[in-house]
Design a protein around this motif. Structure first.
Motif, mmCIF file in Angstrom:
data_model
loop_
_atom_site.group_PDB
_atom_site.id
_atom_site.type_symbol
_atom_site.label_atom_id
_atom_site.label_comp_id
_atom_site.label_asym_id
_atom_site.label_seq_id
_atom_site.Cartn_x
_atom_site.Cartn_y
_atom_site.Cartn_z
ATOM 1 N N GLU A 16 0.784 -1.285 0.108
ATOM 2 C CA GLU A 16 0.036 -0.120 -0.070
ATOM 3 C C GLU A 16 0.909 1.347 0.066
ATOM 4 O OE1 GLU A 16 -3.735 1.919 2.474
ATOM 5 O OE2 GLU A 16 -3.255 -0.236 2.685
ATOM 6 N N PHE A 17 0.437 2.186 -0.656
ATOM 7 C CA PHE A 17 1.444 3.498 -0.935
ATOM 8 C C PHE A 17 1.065 4.418 0.015
ATOM 9 C CE2 PHE A 17 2.478 7.527 -2.847
ATOM 10 C CZ PHE A 17 3.684 7.421 -3.048
ATOM 11 N N ASP A 18 1.622 4.433 1.297
ATOM 12 C CA ASP A 18 1.148 5.253 2.492
ATOM 13 C C ASP A 18 1.944 6.215 2.599
ATOM 14 O OD1 ASP A 18 3.542 4.162 3.579
ATOM 15 O OD2 ASP A 18 2.274 2.857 4.768
ATOM 16 N N LYS A 19 1.813 7.222 3.629
ATOM 17 C CA LYS A 19 2.650 8.373 3.865
ATOM 18 C C LYS A 19 4.212 7.985 4.083
ATOM 19 C CE LYS A 19 -1.222 11.115 5.517
ATOM 20 N NZ LYS A 19 -1.741 11.985 6.734
ATOM 21 N N ASN A 20 4.428 7.122 4.562
ATOM 22 C CA ASN A 20 5.776 6.689 5.028
ATOM 23 C C ASN A 20 6.470 6.275 3.767
ATOM 24 O OD1 ASN A 20 5.890 6.825 7.786
ATOM 25 N ND2 ASN A 20 4.870 4.911 8.308
ATOM 26 N N ILE A 21 5.755 5.301 3.175
ATOM 27 C CA ILE A 21 6.379 5.173 1.633
ATOM 28 C C ILE A 21 6.666 6.419 0.739
ATOM 29 C CG2 ILE A 21 5.846 3.796 -0.488
ATOM 30 C CD1 ILE A 21 6.553 2.151 1.805
ATOM 31 N N GLU A 22 5.430 7.197 0.679
ATOM 32 C CA GLU A 22 5.728 8.483 -0.026
ATOM 33 C C GLU A 22 6.787 9.359 0.436
ATOM 34 O OE1 GLU A 22 3.054 12.342 -1.058
ATOM 35 O OE2 GLU A 22 2.150 10.502 -0.246
ATOM 36 N N LYS A 23 7.145 9.293 1.685
ATOM 37 C CA LYS A 23 8.249 9.845 1.960
ATOM 38 C C LYS A 23 9.481 9.329 1.864
ATOM 39 C CE LYS A 23 10.249 11.697 6.409
ATOM 40 N NZ LYS A 23 10.259 11.965 7.693
ATOM 41 N N GLU A 24 9.606 8.124 1.552
ATOM 42 C CA GLU A 24 11.003 7.529 1.192
ATOM 43 C C GLU A 24 11.222 7.618 -0.326
ATOM 44 O OE1 GLU A 24 11.143 3.074 2.044
ATOM 45 O OE2 GLU A 24 10.285 3.429 4.119
ATOM 46 N N ILE A 25 10.394 7.578 -0.990
ATOM 47 C CA ILE A 25 10.473 7.697 -2.517
ATOM 48 C C ILE A 25 10.829 9.114 -2.951
ATOM 49 C CG2 ILE A 25 7.963 7.820 -3.435
ATOM 50 C CD1 ILE A 25 10.908 5.978 -5.208
ATOM 51 N N LYS A 26 10.124 10.092 -2.121
ATOM 52 C CA LYS A 26 10.420 11.522 -2.365
ATOM 53 C C LYS A 26 12.067 11.802 -2.135
ATOM 54 C CE LYS A 26 6.230 13.782 -1.968
ATOM 55 N NZ LYS A 26 5.402 15.072 -1.165
ATOM 56 N N PHE A 27 12.521 11.124 -1.271
ATOM 57 C CA PHE A 27 13.842 11.040 -0.923
ATOM 58 C C PHE A 27 14.719 10.611 -2.000
ATOM 59 C CE2 PHE A 27 17.943 9.423 1.086
ATOM 60 C CZ PHE A 27 18.264 10.534 1.782
ATOM 61 N N LYS A 28 14.418 9.667 -2.508
ATOM 62 C CA LYS A 28 15.116 8.885 -3.802
ATOM 63 C C LYS A 28 14.880 9.964 -5.044
ATOM 64 C CE LYS A 28 16.321 4.875 -2.319
ATOM 65 N NZ LYS A 28 17.966 4.576 -1.981
ATOM 66 N N ILE A 29 13.770 10.602 -5.038
ATOM 67 C CA ILE A 29 13.642 11.549 -6.456
ATOM 68 C C ILE A 29 14.552 12.772 -6.316
ATOM 69 C CG2 ILE A 29 12.002 13.057 -7.303
ATOM 70 C CD1 ILE A 29 9.921 10.812 -6.816
ATOM 71 N N ASN A 30 14.666 13.118 -4.806
ATOM 72 C CA ASN A 30 15.304 14.334 -4.746
ATOM 73 C C ASN A 30 16.883 14.354 -4.672
ATOM 74 O OD1 ASN A 30 13.143 15.956 -4.146
ATOM 75 N ND2 ASN A 30 13.012 15.569 -1.791
ATOM 76 N N ARG A 31 17.103 13.058 -4.506
ATOM 77 C CA ARG A 31 18.551 12.595 -4.658
ATOM 78 C C ARG A 31 18.698 12.826 -6.130
ATOM 79 N NH1 ARG A 31 23.688 11.226 -3.580
ATOM 80 N NH2 ARG A 31 24.618 9.916 -5.140
#
Length: 227
Positions: free
Chosen positions: A178-193
């Motif tokens: 499930e794409f929850d808030k914690n997963i969203e935070k993790e992938i945003k970190f990768k995208i920002n990198r």
């Protein structure tokens, strides 16, 4: 159940002056979501391919994957009816709809891509990315998570979203979450990198795995090769 072919809408963009594949949309760099898969394999590949402009022939596996992908898309389009993204969202609140090759774009996060298949149902939405094998690698997980993020931003839909990986050419869904808030935070970190790499704020890091180097198409061009 209805098969829907979503009509892609145009958007204002310009090509990045030095990095192939990056578009500038509303003043922000925007890269293909599929690059997150490549990043997980080896960031330095991205540097060689898109910043240095090194071209290599497609492998047999790549050609096979493209052929299977095209065949599945052609078969789907034979029964699919065209509709806008908004129309499909509305229809799916009452009945299950399936669409393939759905374009998603998040201007805010600077990502875009084509989702292999989406199941939109009244109770939830499932984002499916097809892969040749049946093992969920961190790189492929990051890719489908970014698709979920872009879909969420583009649709502004409140239904739960799940990301899933499926073995290409089969019905075998071998990973989902499930794409929850914690997963969203993790992938945003990768995208920002990724954005920091393109902006020159951080260096591209090559893999330390010699097995990856051994099968890499860019081996002969790479000064970071571990062989």
């Amino acid at each position: 159940m209805e098969n829907k072919l979503i009509l892609n809408e145009s958007y204002v963009k310009e090509n990045h002056p030095t990095i192939e594949g990056i578009q500038i949309i509303e003043g922000k760099n925007n890269f293909p979501i599929s690059w997150l898969n490549q990043q997980g394999y080896c960031e330095y590949q991205i540097y060689l391919q898109y910043m240095k402009g090194i071209k290599t022939p497609e492998t047999k596996a790549m050609k096979k994957g493209t052929a299977i992908h095209s065949q599945l898309e052609d078969e789907f389009n034979q029964t699919a009816t065209p509709a806008t993204f908004e129309e499909v969202l509305e229809i799916s609140k009452e009945q299950k709809t399936i669409t393939r090759e759905c374009f998603v774009l998040s201007k805010e996060d600077g990502i875009r891509g084509f989702i292999d298949e989406i199941w939109m149902m009244p109770e939830e939405i499932i984002i499916i990315d097809d892969k040749p094998g049946s093992k969920a690698y961190p790189s492929t997980i990051n890719q489908v998570r970014a698709y979920c993020l872009a879909f969420k931003k583009m649709s502004e839909d409140e239904r739960p979203i799940k990301g899933a990986l499926r073995q290409r050419g089969t019905d075998n869904i071998f990973w989902s979450e499930e794409f929850d808030k914690n997963i969203e935070k993790e992938i945003k970190f990768k995208i920002n990198r990724m954005h920091s790499l393109f902006e020159g704020q951080k260096p591209f890091i090559a893999t330390k795995n010699p097995n990856k180097c051994r099968s890499c198409r860019y081996q002969s061009y790479c000064k970071e090769c571990k062989l």
